[in-house]
Design a protein around this motif. Structure first.
Motif, PDB file in Angstrom:
ATOM      1  N   ASP A  73       0.818  -1.211   0.000  1.00 37.37           N
ATOM      2  CA  ASP A  73       0.000   0.000   0.000  1.00 37.37           C
ATOM      3  C   ASP A  73       0.849   1.257   0.000  1.00 37.37           C
ATOM      4  N   MET A  74       2.010   1.185   0.625  1.00 41.21           N
ATOM      5  CA  MET A  74       2.868   2.368   0.769  1.00 41.21           C
ATOM      6  C   MET A  74       4.320   1.927   0.804  1.00 41.21           C
ATOM      7  N   ILE A  75       5.201   2.717   0.164  1.00 38.19           N
ATOM      8  CA  ILE A  75       6.614   2.361   0.043  1.00 38.19           C
ATOM      9  C   ILE A  75       7.464   3.589   0.302  1.00 38.19           C
ATOM     10  N   ALA A  76       8.360   3.493   1.275  1.00 36.29           N
ATOM     11  CA  ALA A  76       9.331   4.553   1.547  1.00 36.29           C
ATOM     12  C   ALA A  76      10.644   4.181   0.879  1.00 36.29           C
ATOM     13  N   LEU A  77      11.151   5.052   0.018  1.00 35.65           N
ATOM     14  CA  LEU A  77      12.382   4.788  -0.723  1.00 35.65           C
ATOM     15  C   LEU A  77      13.442   5.821  -0.358  1.00 35.65           C
ATOM     16  N   THR A  78      14.668   5.361  -0.187  1.00 42.58           N
ATOM     17  CA  THR A  78      15.798   6.264  -0.023  1.00 42.58           C
ATOM     18  C   THR A  78      16.811   5.995  -1.133  1.00 42.58           C
ATOM     19  N   VAL A  80      17.118   7.830  -4.033  1.00 39.29           N
ATOM     20  CA  VAL A  80      16.545   8.039  -5.366  1.00 39.29           C
ATOM     21  C   VAL A  80      16.937   9.442  -5.816  1.00 39.29           C
ATOM     22  N   GLU A  81      17.295   9.582  -7.078  1.00 40.37           N
ATOM     23  CA  GLU A  81      17.933  10.836  -7.494  1.00 40.37           C
ATOM     24  C   GLU A  81      16.971  11.993  -7.684  1.00 40.37           C
ATOM     25  N   ASN A  82      15.882  11.788  -8.421  1.00 42.43           N
ATOM     26  CA  ASN A  82      15.055  12.950  -8.775  1.00 42.43           C
ATOM     27  C   ASN A  82      13.667  12.514  -9.238  1.00 42.43           C
ATOM     28  N   ASP A  83      12.883  13.489  -9.624  1.00 39.32           N
ATOM     29  CA  ASP A  83      11.513  13.220 -10.057  1.00 39.32           C
ATOM     30  C   ASP A  83      11.463  12.363 -11.315  1.00 39.32           C
ATOM     31  N   SER A  84      12.426  12.529 -12.205  1.00 39.37           N
ATOM     32  CA  SER A  84      12.442  11.731 -13.434  1.00 39.37           C
ATOM     33  C   SER A  84      12.537  10.236 -13.118  1.00 39.37           C
ATOM     34  N   VAL A  85      13.366   9.889 -12.143  1.00 36.62           N
ATOM     35  CA  VAL A  85      13.524   8.497 -11.751  1.00 36.62           C
ATOM     36  C   VAL A  85      12.221   7.951 -11.173  1.00 36.62           C
ATOM     37  N   LEU A  86      11.559   8.739 -10.315  1.00 35.39           N
ATOM     38  CA  LEU A  86      10.293   8.289  -9.720  1.00 35.39           C
ATOM     39  C   LEU A  86       9.201   8.172 -10.767  1.00 35.39           C
ATOM     40  N   HIS A  87       9.197   9.077 -11.737  1.00 35.11           N
ATOM     41  CA  HIS A  87       8.226   8.983 -12.830  1.00 35.11           C
ATOM     42  C   HIS A  87       8.452   7.692 -13.624  1.00 35.11           C
ATOM     43  N   ASP A  88       9.702   7.409 -13.957  1.00 35.09           N
ATOM     44  CA  ASP A  88       9.991   6.188 -14.708  1.00 35.09           C
ATOM     45  C   ASP A  88       9.628   4.940 -13.908  1.00 35.09           C
ATOM     46  N   LEU A  89       9.916   4.961 -12.612  1.00 40.13           N
ATOM     47  CA  LEU A  89       9.616   3.794 -11.779  1.00 40.13           C
ATOM     48  C   LEU A  89       8.116   3.537 -11.692  1.00 40.13           C
ATOM     49  N   THR A  90       7.337   4.589 -11.497  1.00 41.56           N
ATOM     50  CA  THR A  90       5.905   4.409 -11.277  1.00 41.56           C
ATOM     51  C   THR A  90       5.094   4.376 -12.569  1.00 41.56           C
ATOM     52  N   ARG A  91       5.612   4.934 -13.657  1.00 41.68           N
ATOM     53  CA  ARG A  91       4.828   5.042 -14.888  1.00 41.68           C
ATOM     54  C   ARG A  91       5.348   4.215 -16.054  1.00 41.68           C
ATOM     55  N   GLU A 101       0.948   6.646  -6.754  1.00 43.07           N
ATOM     56  CA  GLU A 101       1.287   8.058  -6.767  1.00 43.07           C
ATOM     57  C   GLU A 101       2.516   8.232  -5.880  1.00 43.07           C
ATOM     58  N   TYR A 102       3.166   9.390  -5.940  1.00 41.10           N
ATOM     59  CA  TYR A 102       4.347   9.583  -5.106  1.00 41.10           C
ATOM     60  C   TYR A 102       4.550  11.046  -4.758  1.00 41.10           C
ATOM     61  N   VAL A 103       5.259  11.233  -3.661  1.00 42.90           N
ATOM     62  CA  VAL A 103       5.772  12.554  -3.272  1.00 42.90           C
ATOM     63  C   VAL A 103       7.237  12.345  -2.912  1.00 42.90           C
ATOM     64  N   MET A 104       8.043  13.390  -3.037  1.00 45.85           N
ATOM     65  CA  MET A 104       9.464  13.247  -2.746  1.00 45.85           C
ATOM     66  C   MET A 104      10.054  14.594  -2.337  1.00 45.85           C
ATOM     67  N   THR A 105      11.271  14.541  -1.825  1.00 51.74           N
ATOM     68  CA  THR A 105      11.990  15.755  -1.450  1.00 51.74           C
ATOM     69  C   THR A 105      12.844  16.239  -2.618  1.00 51.74           C
ATOM     70  N   VAL A 115      14.659  11.323  -0.876  1.00 50.73           N
ATOM     71  CA  VAL A 115      13.789  10.262  -0.369  1.00 50.73           C
ATOM     72  C   VAL A 115      12.412  10.460  -0.983  1.00 50.73           C
ATOM     73  N   ALA A 116      11.645   9.378  -1.032  1.00 45.85           N
ATOM     74  CA  ALA A 116      10.333   9.433  -1.680  1.00 45.85           C
ATOM     75  C   ALA A 116       9.364   8.515  -0.957  1.00 45.85           C
ATOM     76  N   LEU A 117       8.080   8.780  -1.173  1.00 42.45           N
ATOM     77  CA  LEU A 117       7.018   7.948  -0.629  1.00 42.45           C
ATOM     78  C   LEU A 117       6.048   7.614  -1.749  1.00 42.45           C
ATOM     79  N   LEU A 118       5.934   6.331  -2.060  1.00 40.43           N
ATOM     80  CA  LEU A 118       4.940   5.848  -3.010  1.00 40.43           C
ATOM     81  C   LEU A 118       3.729   5.382  -2.222  1.00 40.43           C
ATOM     82  N   TYR A 119       2.541   5.604  -2.775  1.00 42.87           N
ATOM     83  CA  TYR A 119       1.343   5.168  -2.077  1.00 42.87           C
ATOM     84  C   TYR A 119       0.240   4.844  -3.085  1.00 42.87           C
ATOM     85  N   SER A 120      -0.605   3.890  -2.693  1.00 44.26           N
ATOM     86  CA  SER A 120      -1.778   3.573  -3.494  1.00 44.26           C
ATOM     87  C   SER A 120      -2.903   4.516  -3.112  1.00 44.26           C
TER      88      SER A 120
END
Length: 313
Positions: A73-78, A80-91, A101-105, A115-120
């Motif tokens: 349901d939820m994933i905390a990741l450390t 991770v470089e940037n938004d592009s990486v999170l977009h590629d991972l999730t999309r 969906e995700y939010v990140m610093t 760091v980032a947080l993925l969530y359903s």
């Protein structure tokens, strides 16, 4: 599955240090040169996508197995470089149909890692998020921001989540300890603020603390009415920690929760599926199958194993 499990909703939370999940493009202003196509690691499109899909496969494996399998349901990741990486991972990776969906610093860390947080969105409705900056001690580089997010779970209760990646021990444990203590104090102060509004706030703090249970930063947090639900967690294939250093298992990764949330814990374990491990030729036994050993590409996953905690709503 027992009748008691069928009568409750289980919320699966995962924490994972991805070990240098960089893209292969230079981010201006950050020292990411080690992960570029012309660097010694030859970090190119092929290796990047291999890494992304490996991380995706690893996260899918955290959803248990057999008839009880479900995506986390939820994933905390450390790391991770940037938004592009999170977009590629999730999309665009093997996780593209998971609907995360995700939010990140966007930290001032010199290497540009965050760091980032993925969530359903089906099991967590995000209400807000922001970054907590940690002022570095004199002479130290900026570290990763702490990510704070809050939202509603299926029970209708509010869950507060913080994702941490504390400063490393690269300059020695003793020399870097005050910096990690500063991160712990920043987390503790934020929790105190939450408790001013709700003394029974349900808080979850997770990430790579670069400290073991019993070290100062963890002791400091547990003294502020947090419970380490990951303490003593083990895998089913021999892992006695999330990280192995010089032949010894230990956990730099932790999941801590407020006492109000600890009552909802179902279980906590380390995911050490055989495909995430390799033989430890020097010290014996198994160790995490990481992506690189020195400059040698091993087509692996991470030098950390995932932590999984399940809660009953």
């Amino acid at each position: 599955m027992s009748l008691s499990l069928l009568l409750v909703s289980l919320f699966t939370f995962v924490e994972l240090n991805c070990e240098n999940l960089f893209d292969y493009q230079h981010d201006e202003g950050f020292n990411d040169y080690e992960y570029l196509p012309k660097a010694a690691k030859k970090w190119d499109k092929n290796r990047y996508w291999n890494k992304l899909n490996n991380i995706a496969r690893e996260l899918v494996a955290c959803g248990d197995e057999g008839e009880g399998w479900t995506l986390p349901d939820m994933i905390a990741l450390t790391e991770v470089e940037n938004d592009s990486v999170l977009h590629d991972l999730t999309r665009r990776s093997l996780l593209r149909n998971a609907g995360y969906e995700y939010v990140m610093t966007h930290s001032a860390d010199e290497r540009g890692i965050d760091v980032a947080l993925l969530y359903s969105p089906f099991s967590f409705r995000l209400l807000g998020q922001y970054a907590l900056r940690v002022v570095p001690p004199e002479g130290k580089h900026a570290t990763r921001d702490i990510l704070y997010a809050k939202g509603l779970v299926l029970s209708g209760d509010t869950l507060h989540v913080m994702v941490v990646h504390a400063p490393s021990r690269v300059d020695g444990e003793r020399a870097t300890r005050p910096y990690r203590l500063r991160v712990a104090e920043r987390v503790a102060d934020a929790i105190d603020s939450l408790r001013c509004h709700d003394p029974h706030a349900r808080v979850l703090v997770a990430g790579d603390f670069n400290d073991y249970d019993g070290d100062s930063a963890l002791v400091r947090l547990c003294s502020r009415q947090l419970v380490s639900v990951s303490q003593g967690a083990k895998g089913k294939n021999g892992a006695k920690g999330t990280y192995k250093f010089r032949g010894k298992w230990g956990s730099l990764d932790h999941i801590l929760v407020s006492e109000a949330l600890a009552d909802w814990l179902h279980d906590c374990r380390i995911v050490d599926e055989p495909f995430l491990l390799e033989d430890d030729e020097k010290y014996g036994g198994k160790q995490p199958l990481r992506n690189f050993k020195g400059p040698k590409w091993k087509r692996g996953f991470s030098d950390h194993l995932p932590l999984v905690a399940r809660f009953k709503w």
